[in-house]
Design a protein around this motif. Structure first.
Motif, PDB file in Angstrom:
ATOM      1  N   ILE A   1      -5.613  -2.889  10.842  1.00  0.00           N
ATOM      2  CA  ILE A   1      -5.448  -1.265  11.130  1.00  0.00           C
ATOM      3  C   ILE A   1      -4.077  -0.956  11.390  1.00  0.00           C
ATOM      4  N   TYR A   2      -3.173  -0.200  10.782  1.00  0.00           N
ATOM      5  CA  TYR A   2      -1.749  -0.475  11.030  1.00  0.00           C
ATOM      6  C   TYR A   2      -1.182   1.019  10.797  1.00  0.00           C
ATOM      7  N   ARG A   3      -0.150   1.277  11.108  1.00  0.00           N
ATOM      8  CA  ARG A   3       0.926   2.408  11.401  1.00  0.00           C
ATOM      9  C   ARG A   3       2.265   1.989  10.916  1.00  0.00           C
ATOM     10  N   HIS A   4       2.893   2.667   9.979  1.00  0.00           N
ATOM     11  CA  HIS A   4       4.341   2.363   9.685  1.00  0.00           C
ATOM     12  C   HIS A   4       5.062   3.374  10.170  1.00  0.00           C
TER      13      HIS A   4
ATOM     14  N   ARG B   1       0.770  -1.288   0.058  1.00  0.00           N
ATOM     15  CA  ARG B   1      -0.015   0.184  -0.138  1.00  0.00           C
ATOM     16  C   ARG B   1       1.090   1.215   0.035  1.00  0.00           C
ATOM     17  N   ASP B   2       0.328   2.288  -0.531  1.00  0.00           N
ATOM     18  CA  ASP B   2       1.076   3.743  -0.781  1.00  0.00           C
ATOM     19  C   ASP B   2       1.010   4.276   0.575  1.00  0.00           C
ATOM     20  N   ASP B   3       1.938   5.272   0.677  1.00  0.00           N
ATOM     21  CA  ASP B   3       1.833   6.027   2.043  1.00  0.00           C
ATOM     22  C   ASP B   3       0.801   6.955   2.046  1.00  0.00           C
ATOM     23  N   ASN B   4       0.217   7.242   1.032  1.00  0.00           N
ATOM     24  CA  ASN B   4      -0.801   8.367   0.586  1.00  0.00           C
ATOM     25  C   ASN B   4      -2.518   7.780   0.774  1.00  0.00           C
ATOM     26  N   VAL B   5      -2.455   6.640   1.202  1.00  0.00           N
ATOM     27  CA  VAL B   5      -3.842   6.002   1.541  1.00  0.00           C
ATOM     28  C   VAL B   5      -4.053   5.831   2.896  1.00  0.00           C
ATOM     29  N   CYS B   6      -5.398   5.257   3.082  1.00  0.00           N
ATOM     30  CA  CYS B   6      -5.734   5.179   4.582  1.00  0.00           C
ATOM     31  C   CYS B   6      -4.981   4.200   5.361  1.00  0.00           C
ATOM     32  N   ASN B   7      -5.008   3.958   6.508  1.00  0.00           N
ATOM     33  CA  ASN B   7      -4.051   2.942   7.391  1.00  0.00           C
ATOM     34  C   ASN B   7      -5.192   1.949   7.796  1.00  0.00           C
ATOM     35  N   PHE B   8      -6.241   1.482   7.080  1.00  0.00           N
ATOM     36  CA  PHE B   8      -6.922   0.319   7.456  1.00  0.00           C
ATOM     37  C   PHE B   8      -7.470  -0.342   6.298  1.00  0.00           C
ATOM     38  N   LEU B   9      -7.489  -1.738   6.233  1.00  0.00           N
ATOM     39  CA  LEU B   9      -8.075  -2.483   5.039  1.00  0.00           C
ATOM     40  C   LEU B   9      -8.861  -3.377   5.673  1.00  0.00           C
ATOM     41  N   GLU B  10      -9.341  -4.235   4.763  1.00  0.00           N
ATOM     42  CA  GLU B  10     -10.113  -5.571   5.063  1.00  0.00           C
ATOM     43  C   GLU B  10      -9.272  -6.703   5.294  1.00  0.00           C
ATOM     44  N   GLY B  11      -9.464  -7.512   6.484  1.00  0.00           N
ATOM     45  CA  GLY B  11      -8.580  -8.505   6.871  1.00  0.00           C
ATOM     46  C   GLY B  11      -8.209  -9.554   5.686  1.00  0.00           C
ATOM     47  N   GLY B  12      -7.233 -10.281   5.782  1.00  0.00           N
ATOM     48  CA  GLY B  12      -6.879 -11.428   4.895  1.00  0.00           C
ATOM     49  C   GLY B  12      -7.797 -12.385   4.894  1.00  0.00           C
ATOM     50  N   SER B  13      -7.913 -13.471   3.977  1.00  0.00           N
ATOM     51  CA  SER B  13      -9.019 -14.459   3.854  1.00  0.00           C
ATOM     52  C   SER B  13      -8.271 -15.425   5.101  1.00  0.00           C
ATOM     53  N   LEU B  14      -7.162 -15.511   5.461  1.00  0.00           N
ATOM     54  CA  LEU B  14      -6.791 -16.648   6.444  1.00  0.00           C
ATOM     55  C   LEU B  14      -7.237 -16.130   7.994  1.00  0.00           C
TER      56      LEU B  14
ATOM     57  N   GLU C   1     -15.186  -2.172  14.855  1.00  0.00           N
ATOM     58  CA  GLU C   1     -14.515  -1.144  15.739  1.00  0.00           C
ATOM     59  C   GLU C   1     -14.081   0.007  15.080  1.00  0.00           C
ATOM     60  N   SER C   2     -13.747   1.054  15.913  1.00  0.00           N
ATOM     61  CA  SER C   2     -13.309   2.380  15.057  1.00  0.00           C
ATOM     62  C   SER C   2     -11.920   2.253  14.574  1.00  0.00           C
ATOM     63  N   GLU C   3     -11.912   2.766  13.742  1.00  0.00           N
ATOM     64  CA  GLU C   3     -10.561   2.678  12.897  1.00  0.00           C
ATOM     65  C   GLU C   3      -9.625   3.876  13.648  1.00  0.00           C
ATOM     66  N   LEU C   4     -10.279   5.089  13.895  1.00  0.00           N
ATOM     67  CA  LEU C   4      -9.417   6.050  14.633  1.00  0.00           C
ATOM     68  C   LEU C   4      -9.069   5.957  15.983  1.00  0.00           C
ATOM     69  N   GLY C   5     -10.063   4.864  16.762  1.00  0.00           N
ATOM     70  CA  GLY C   5      -9.726   4.726  17.942  1.00  0.00           C
ATOM     71  C   GLY C   5      -8.543   3.652  18.007  1.00  0.00           C
ATOM     72  N   ILE C   6      -8.590   2.758  17.226  1.00  0.00           N
ATOM     73  CA  ILE C   6      -7.360   1.814  17.115  1.00  0.00           C
ATOM     74  C   ILE C   6      -5.964   2.479  16.847  1.00  0.00           C
ATOM     75  N   LEU C   7      -6.124   3.509  15.679  1.00  0.00           N
ATOM     76  CA  LEU C   7      -4.966   4.118  15.357  1.00  0.00           C
ATOM     77  C   LEU C   7      -4.288   4.899  16.573  1.00  0.00           C
ATOM     78  N   ASP C   8      -5.535   5.596  17.196  1.00  0.00           N
ATOM     79  CA  ASP C   8      -4.826   5.973  18.532  1.00  0.00           C
ATOM     80  C   ASP C   8      -4.228   5.096  19.591  1.00  0.00           C
ATOM     81  N   LEU C   9      -4.792   4.083  19.595  1.00  0.00           N
ATOM     82  CA  LEU C   9      -4.340   2.952  20.635  1.00  0.00           C
ATOM     83  C   LEU C   9      -3.028   2.704  20.206  1.00  0.00           C
ATOM     84  N   ILE C  10      -2.544   2.674  18.797  1.00  0.00           N
ATOM     85  CA  ILE C  10      -1.313   2.269  18.331  1.00  0.00           C
ATOM     86  C   ILE C  10      -0.471   3.174  18.648  1.00  0.00           C
ATOM     87  N   GLN C  11      -0.646   4.427  18.478  1.00  0.00           N
ATOM     88  CA  GLN C  11       0.097   5.730  18.722  1.00  0.00           C
ATOM     89  C   GLN C  11       0.369   5.777  20.430  1.00  0.00           C
ATOM     90  N   VAL C  12      -0.401   5.322  21.194  1.00  0.00           N
ATOM     91  CA  VAL C  12      -0.149   5.421  22.364  1.00  0.00           C
ATOM     92  C   VAL C  12       0.919   4.196  22.874  1.00  0.00           C
TER      93      VAL C  12
END
Length: 254
Positions: free
Chosen positions: A126-129, A104-117, A143-154
């Motif tokens: 939901i990720y951060r790089h 994924r490019d850096d300019n796209v959102c930080n969440f996507l649908e989970g893999g099939s497995l 779940e809230s995407e912004l809430g989990i992104l905030d949790l990763i940041q914490v």
């Protein structure tokens, strides 16, 4: 006289029409800093999921299914699954997740649908790089995407404060401490603490306890010192058993 009906709350409306502020309140971003206040938060969240029929009453309410941290080459640095998967399947999930996130490019959102497995559309990644590391949380689709992104940041800011400019090597050589910090944030797939000051205080308390007890690293040195101070009898140099004479070689001191 008929009693006036109470104004409906966001729980009485379908999820799609809840007010944004009320929906954000489902996942509190900052706790009050007291551990005894966490249980009502978790119970309220469990009641919310039961109300909308997303889980049965006997199910375990796990917001987070897995936490994966790997570098830019896909090498895992911290893996924590909160649902049982066979070891071989875990490795396949890590590879699949890395493939989905790294392309994924850096300019796209930080969440996507989970893999099939790992569950497909029922879960989200939901990720951060950060520099050379990907921090990926696999969570329930509600779940809230912004809430989990905030949790990763914490979590990352807590690591940075505990290790002073945290880097990939800290996760390699201080794995036990990283796991301890993670357990202060998430336990059993549920968010336990989001207050960074509270987490750091618990880590510092653990460090003080280790120092007061001498720490595990000092145990070998204490053992050698104890042996040196023992009054051992002198080892005989010659042992005679009948016609057999055994000479014991001199042992070098510690």
């Amino acid at each position: 006289m008929a009693r006036p009906t109470a104004e409906p709350t966001y729980r009485e409306a379908p999820p799609s029409v809840r007010p944004a502020a009320a929906a954000a309140a489902i996942l509190p971003r900052r706790s009050c800093g007291k551990r005894r206040a966490r249980q009502p938060i978790r119970m309220a969240y469990a009641n919310e999921r039961l109300l909308w029929g997303r889980e049965s009453k006997t199910a375990e309410f796990k917001m987070i299914k897995a936490i994966l941290i790997f570098n830019n080459h896909g090498k895992p640095r911290l893996i924590r699954f909160y649902q049982y998967f066979a070891e071989e399947l875990q490795q396949q999930i890590i590879r699949e997740t890395f493939h989905l996130v790294s392309k994924r490019d850096d300019n796209v959102c930080n969440f996507l649908e989970g893999g099939s497995l790992i569950g497909g559309s029922d879960y989200k990644l939901i990720y951060r790089h950060y520099a050379t590391l990907y921090f990926v949380f696999c969570v329930d689709s509600s779940e809230s995407e912004l809430g989990i992104l905030d949790l990763i940041q914490v979590f990352v800011e807590t690591l940075d404060k505990c290790f002073e400019n945290v880097c990939e090597l800290d996760l390699i050589f201080h794995m036990d401490k990283v796991h301890y910090i993670l357990q202060e944030v998430v336990m059993g797939g549920m968010v336990l603490e989001t207050n960074m000051n509270e987490i750091v205080a618990q880590v510092e308390l653990q460090n003080r306890m280790e120092k007061s007890e001498g720490g595990l690293s000092a145990a070998p040195a204490r053992a050698v010192s104890a042996v040196k101070n023992m009054n051992l009898p002198e080892i005989p140099r010659n042992i005679n058993i009948g016609d057999i004479n055994i000479k014991v070689p001199s042992l070098s001191p510690f």
